[in-house]
Design a protein around this motif. Structure first.
Motif, mmCIF file in Angstrom:
data_model
loop_
_atom_site.group_PDB
_atom_site.id
_atom_site.type_symbol
_atom_site.label_atom_id
_atom_site.label_comp_id
_atom_site.label_asym_id
_atom_site.label_seq_id
_atom_site.Cartn_x
_atom_site.Cartn_y
_atom_site.Cartn_z
ATOM 1 N N ALA A 336 92.486 51.749 -7.267
ATOM 2 C CA ALA A 336 92.302 51.749 -8.713
ATOM 3 C C ALA A 336 92.128 50.348 -9.276
ATOM 4 N N ASP A 337 92.691 49.335 -8.601
ATOM 5 C CA ASP A 337 92.544 47.956 -9.067
ATOM 6 C C ASP A 337 91.392 47.238 -8.357
ATOM 7 N N ASP A 338 90.445 48.009 -7.799
ATOM 8 C CA ASP A 338 89.210 47.485 -7.199
ATOM 9 C C ASP A 338 89.443 46.635 -5.958
ATOM 10 N N ARG A 339 90.518 46.941 -5.240
ATOM 11 C CA ARG A 339 90.706 46.304 -3.941
ATOM 12 C C ARG A 339 90.262 47.266 -2.842
ATOM 13 N N LEU A 340 89.975 46.722 -1.656
ATOM 14 C CA LEU A 340 89.631 47.549 -0.502
ATOM 15 C C LEU A 340 90.902 47.855 0.271
ATOM 16 N N GLY A 341 91.273 49.136 0.311
ATOM 17 C CA GLY A 341 92.420 49.550 1.101
ATOM 18 C C GLY A 341 91.982 49.887 2.515
ATOM 19 N N VAL A 342 92.743 49.410 3.496
ATOM 20 C CA VAL A 342 92.382 49.600 4.908
ATOM 21 C C VAL A 342 93.523 50.314 5.623
ATOM 22 N N ILE A 343 93.179 51.340 6.401
ATOM 23 C CA ILE A 343 94.171 52.078 7.172
ATOM 24 C C ILE A 343 93.692 52.231 8.604
ATOM 25 N N ASP A 344 94.566 52.748 9.474
ATOM 26 C CA ASP A 344 94.270 53.070 10.868
ATOM 27 C C ASP A 344 93.930 51.829 11.688
ATOM 28 N N PHE A 345 94.945 51.314 12.368
ATOM 29 C CA PHE A 345 94.781 50.088 13.148
ATOM 30 C C PHE A 345 94.950 50.339 14.644
ATOM 31 N N GLY A 346 94.617 51.555 15.074
ATOM 32 C CA GLY A 346 94.731 51.888 16.490
ATOM 33 C C GLY A 346 93.768 51.121 17.353
ATOM 34 N N ALA A 347 92.588 50.822 16.830
ATOM 35 C CA ALA A 347 91.587 50.053 17.572
ATOM 36 C C ALA A 347 91.463 48.673 16.943
ATOM 37 N N THR A 348 91.927 47.667 17.648
ATOM 38 C CA THR A 348 91.813 46.293 17.171
ATOM 39 C C THR A 348 91.424 45.389 18.333
ATOM 40 N N ALA A 349 90.716 44.334 18.019
ATOM 41 C CA ALA A 349 90.373 43.320 19.013
ATOM 42 C C ALA A 349 91.175 42.065 18.701
ATOM 43 N N ARG A 350 91.801 41.516 19.705
ATOM 44 C CA ARG A 350 92.633 40.336 19.502
ATOM 45 C C ARG A 350 91.789 39.072 19.596
ATOM 46 N N LEU A 351 91.747 38.335 18.497
ATOM 47 C CA LEU A 351 90.969 37.095 18.417
ATOM 48 C C LEU A 351 91.880 36.000 17.865
ATOM 49 N N PRO A 352 92.815 35.506 18.681
ATOM 50 C CA PRO A 352 93.795 34.537 18.178
ATOM 51 C C PRO A 352 93.173 33.255 17.643
ATOM 52 N N GLU A 353 91.972 32.923 18.103
ATOM 53 C CA GLU A 353 91.292 31.723 17.607
ATOM 54 C C GLU A 353 90.277 32.062 16.522
ATOM 55 N N GLY A 354 90.271 33.308 16.058
ATOM 56 C CA GLY A 354 89.284 33.727 15.071
ATOM 57 C C GLY A 354 87.969 34.095 15.742
ATOM 58 N N LEU A 355 86.959 34.370 14.922
ATOM 59 C CA LEU A 355 85.644 34.671 15.479
ATOM 60 C C LEU A 355 85.092 33.448 16.208
ATOM 61 N N PRO A 356 84.392 33.652 17.325
ATOM 62 C CA PRO A 356 83.878 32.510 18.093
ATOM 63 C C PRO A 356 82.938 31.645 17.252
ATOM 64 N N GLU A 357 83.136 30.343 17.320
ATOM 65 C CA GLU A 357 82.318 29.407 16.549
ATOM 66 C C GLU A 357 80.827 29.485 16.877
ATOM 67 N N PRO A 358 80.431 29.758 18.124
ATOM 68 C CA PRO A 358 78.991 29.840 18.409
ATOM 69 C C PRO A 358 78.251 30.896 17.601
ATOM 70 N N ILE A 359 78.919 31.945 17.142
ATOM 71 C CA ILE A 359 78.244 32.967 16.340
ATOM 72 C C ILE A 359 77.711 32.339 15.054
ATOM 73 N N GLY A 360 78.561 31.594 14.368
ATOM 74 C CA GLY A 360 78.133 30.946 13.137
ATOM 75 C C GLY A 360 77.056 29.903 13.386
ATOM 76 N N ARG A 361 77.213 29.147 14.463
ATOM 77 C CA ARG A 361 76.217 28.113 14.769
ATOM 78 C C ARG A 361 74.858 28.729 15.094
ATOM 79 N N LEU A 362 74.857 29.824 15.860
ATOM 80 C CA LEU A 362 73.606 30.498 16.191
ATOM 81 C C LEU A 362 72.925 31.059 14.947
ATOM 82 N N LEU A 363 73.720 31.610 14.044
ATOM 83 C CA LEU A 363 73.163 32.094 12.782
ATOM 84 C C LEU A 363 72.521 30.953 11.990
ATOM 85 N N ARG A 364 73.235 29.851 11.901
ATOM 86 C CA ARG A 364 72.739 28.713 11.119
ATOM 87 C C ARG A 364 71.450 28.156 11.711
ATOM 88 N N TRP A 365 71.409 28.015 13.021
ATOM 89 C CA TRP A 365 70.209 27.472 13.664
ATOM 90 C C TRP A 365 69.045 28.457 13.620
#
Length: 481
Positions: A336-365
């Motif tokens: 109701a306050d225009d936020r995105l509510g998220v449920i169901d976390f049974g499937a998750t990928a662990r990325l302790p360092e965040g998304l890989p930096e090469p993805i952003g670099r490849l997009l930029r190039w």
């Protein structure tokens, strides 16, 4: 059945249930650890196959038989004077209707595959998607419920024989059901509204049995998902089964997401109240499901939900070290306050360092037209094997259309755009498809790729528009200069 003082249990009529084993009756509570059901055939390992699995297998086995019958019918109609195009269109429609009718009746792996495929519905040409779009949406939040006494038995096993004392009120009628569990609304003892997620007894057996069967019928899906290879998707789902069945792991993931987004102005994740190996109790989250926004939402709702999905997808790895890996509309709400509510976390990928930096670099190039730099990085990351020789400009031409959502400050995700990309990449006659078969998807990028493609599918279903470039500028490592 005794009830703790002051606790109201909203009851629904008991439903017929499968006999649990010798000497038990329909409706009996399963003993601790579950009960062996009566069996008929055996599995590939020689162990008895549960009766529920036998029923599912029979339904799945009916699919190729039904397809064969329709093909025979088609030949007859051609002989009676109908055109090949008319007959083919009718066969495709009937195959799709039967396929999703069967998936819609099943729990386990068939339900999970149906939910996963549903996010790619936008890639299907309109003349094929129309007959079964409604069935796909239903797969996202519907499944046959457990009998009430089975629900109570699982709660007693997981939360203790005095489980009722934890609740002021518990609704026996499920509010939602999915592939491996169902959700009941309740009131916790401190007065909070909560969602009680309960795993189906025997869910593991059902998941494996269904996915094994569906892998054998992969060719049937070509009728409505041209260019999509279902077998790798099924194999990936099988690999994730153990994690999704571990509600303890899911509760830990939800705790991490809830902590990372606590007090956030855009994203809300319900907090965990209690958990056990087969039960999760979390705060109740009201909101308008994305499936309803897809069906009849306003332009403002579509754009808001779509942009917030982008924010959640790209920011969660940076903030929580996790990627929500199940992006189908049933897992998201617009509050109701225009936020995105998220449920169901049974499937998750662990990325302790965040998304890989090469993805952003490849997009930029790629956006900068630096073809040789793009190819060099693709080789470094394993997307192009050392022995494969490809032209750098051809690779850039292959990638450019996929970069359109972040090439400008405003992009409109549509079914037509996704269908064009699916045809370009999936039709074996196109140059893009030929080049794509020379590329490789490294294992460490597999989950990121699937979740990103699934999220894009939902954005196209939403028909969402907005500044997605601004989202990745803020959250994707390597994209900003």
């Amino acid at each position: 059945m005794a009830t703790a003082p002051g606790v109201r249990v909203r009851r629904v009529p008991d439903r017929p249930v499968t006999r649990l084993g010798p000497g038990t009756r329909p409706g009996d509570h399963p003993p601790p650890g579950g009960a062996a059901v009566d069996t008929v055939p055996v599995t590939e390992t020689g162990r008895p196959m549960p009766r529920g699995s036998v029923s599912r297998t029979a339904k799945l086995a009916s699919l190729p038989l039904g397809a064969a019958g329709r093909a025979t019918l088609g030949i007859g109609k051609r002989m009676s004077g109908r055109s090949s195009a008319e007959v083919s269109a009718e066969l495709q429609q009937r195959t799709a209707e039967q396929l999703f009718a069967v998936l819609g009746q099943l729990k386990g792996g068939a339900m999970k595959l149906g939910q996963t495929l549903s996010v790619f519905e936008a890639a299907v040409p309109e003349e094929m998607a129309g007959p079964y779009r409604e069935a796909l949406v239903k797969l996202q939040e519907a499944a046959p419920p457990m009998p009430v006494r089975t629900v109570h038995g699982v709660l007693a096993q997981q939360l203790g024989s005095s489980w009722r004392q934890r609740f002021r009120e518990f609704d026996d009628a499920p509010s939602a059901a999915a592939s491996i569990g169902q959700v009941h609304r309740a009131t916790w003892r401190d007065g909070r509204d909560v969602a009680v997620k309960i795993q189906y007894p025997g869910a593991a057996t059902a998941l494996i049995a269904d996915l094994n069967q569906l892998g054998r019928f992969a060719r049937l899906f070509a009728a409505f998902m041209p260019g999509m290879d279902i077998k790798p998707l099924v194999e990936e789902l099988k690999a994730r089964v153990i994690e999704e069945l571990d509600y303890g792991m899911e509760a830990d993931s939800q705790r991490a997401f809830a902590a990372a987004f606590a007090g956030d102005e855009q994203i809300v994740v319900p907090r965990i109240v209690a958990s056990a190996p087969k039960v999760i109790v979390s705060e109740w989250l009201d909101g308008l499901p994305l499936a309803k926004i897809i069906a009849s939402g306003t332009r403002e709702q579509r754009d808001r939900a779509g942009l917030l999905m982008g924010v959640f997808h790209f920011s969660a790895p940076q903030r929580a070290g996790l990627l929500h890996a199940d992006p189908h509309p049933g897992n998201f709400r617009l509050t109701a306050d225009d936020r995105l509510g998220v449920i169901d976390f049974g499937a998750t990928a662990r990325l302790p360092e965040g998304l890989p930096e090469p993805i952003g670099r490849l997009l930029r190039w790629s956006l900068a037209g630096r073809a040789e730099s793009v190819l060099a990085d693709l080789r470094t990351e394993g997307f192009v094997r050392p022995e494969v020789q490809v032209d750098a400009e051809a690779v850039l031409d292959y990638l450019r259309p996929l970069m359109e959502p972040v090439a400008t400050r405003h992009f409109h995700f549509t079914r037509a755009w996704m269908q064009a990309q699916a045809l370009r990449l999936g039709d074996p006659r196109t140059e893009a498809s030929k080049l794509g078969r020379q590329l490789n998807l490294p294992p460490n990028y597999l989950m990121i790729h699937r979740v990103t493609m699934g999220s894009i599918g939902v954005l196209c279903q939403l028909d969402a528009a907005g500044d997605y470039r601004g989202v990745i500028e803020e959250w994707l490592p390597g994209f900003a200069d």
